[in-house]
Design an enzyme around this catalytic site. Structure first.
Site, short mmCIF file in Angstrom:
data_model
loop_
_atom_site.label_atom_id
_atom_site.label_comp_id
_atom_site.label_asym_id
_atom_site.label_seq_id
_atom_site.Cartn_x
_atom_site.Cartn_y
_atom_site.Cartn_z
CB VAL A 220 51.25 55.48 30.22
CG1 VAL A 220 50.07 55.38 29.26
CG2 VAL A 220 50.97 56.49 31.32
CG ASP A 267 21.62 16.82 47.66
OD1 ASP A 267 21.05 17.56 46.83
OD2 ASP A 267 21.70 17.09 48.86
#
Length: 269
Positions: A220, A267
């Site tokens: 933990v 483009d």
């Protein structure tokens, strides 16, 4: 749905690891640790949820701002209606500056030039004459005419492009991939440490119960509870900075992906 947006905040492997850590802490009676870890997890989810809901509302507001009006002929008179109410067979008058609301057939045209770059990528104006097809999302540059609506919505050429785009699966951002990889490595490391402690302890003849609690406590402790919260706050700050510059980020995690961009190649489309 709001519930789906909320639960999507828990998909991270690191968050799953934190929830497991919180459950283990509860089992061990470490109530303060469990509450703290769960608080971090839900704080992280709440910030992400708030951001996505906020963006969703902003996008809806933008959509309301771009409602397109069309001049349709019904019952022999010209009416101004929202384009979403068009049906096949409607007659629509089009003129300079208008966006074509659906795919249709030109019944009349006078010096009609249309920009079809949104559909074809070609910015050169296209001359349109009687009985020519016109397409949704293209723009009238000059002239005027009347068209008959043939197909609407997803049945149009533009609608089919939109449908094909919606079928593209959503890819994980660079940060999501790194977090996922980190979560997996951390899990493996924690498991290996636990096994090593267990084997070493048993070899020394130590109490198995104490060994178990020690291994779990170390597991933990190895999990960085504050990491998701720190990341979420940092991304939220980045999102606010982008918003001030007019950019709306749909998903909080995408802020980092945009920050990773050095060059954009595009483009004319």
């Amino acid at each position: 749905p709001l519930s789906l947006i909320f639960f999507s905040q828990f998909k991270s492997s690191l968050v799953a690891l934190l929830i497991i850590a919180a459950l283990i802490s509860l089992v061990l009676g470490e109530m303060i640790d469990a509450v703290f870890i769960l608080f971090i997890v839900f704080l992280n989810a709440a910030v992400g949820f708030y951001q996505e809901i906020k963006v969703k509302n902003e996008i809806m507001a933008l959509r309301k701002m771009v409602v397109q009006k069309v001049r349709v002929i019904r019952n022999g008179t010209e009416q101004l209606i929202d384009s979403k109410y068009l049906v096949p067979g409607d007659l629509v008058n089009i003129g300079e500056g208008d966006k074509i609301p659906a795919d249709g057939l030109l019944l009349t045209s006078q010096n009609l030039n249309i920009n079809e770059s949104s559909l074809t990528g070609e910015s050169v104006p296209v001359i349109k004459n009687n009985n020519d097809n016109v397409f949704m999302a293209t723009t009238v540059l000059s002239g005027h005419g009347q068209m008959k609506i043939l197909v609407i919505g997803s049945q149009t050429k533009f609608g089919q492009i939109a449908l094909s785009l919606s079928e593209i699966s959503e890819e994980k951002t660079p940060l999501e991939l790194k977090l996922s990889d980190f979560g997996k490595k951390l899990t493996i490391t924690v498991v290996l440490i636990t096994i090593i402690i267990a084997i070493t302890g048993i070899a020394r003849g130590q109490d198995p119960k104490i060994l178990f609690f020690t291994a779990v406590a170390l597991s933990v402790a190895a999990i960085p509870e504050g990491l998701p919260a720190v990341l979420t706050i940092a991304l939220a700050i980045g999102t606010r900075r982008l918003a001030k510059r007019g950019a709306i980020v749909k998903r909080l995690i995408a802020t980092e992906a945009l920050g990773s961009v050095d060059v954009i190649l595009t483009d004319k489309t």
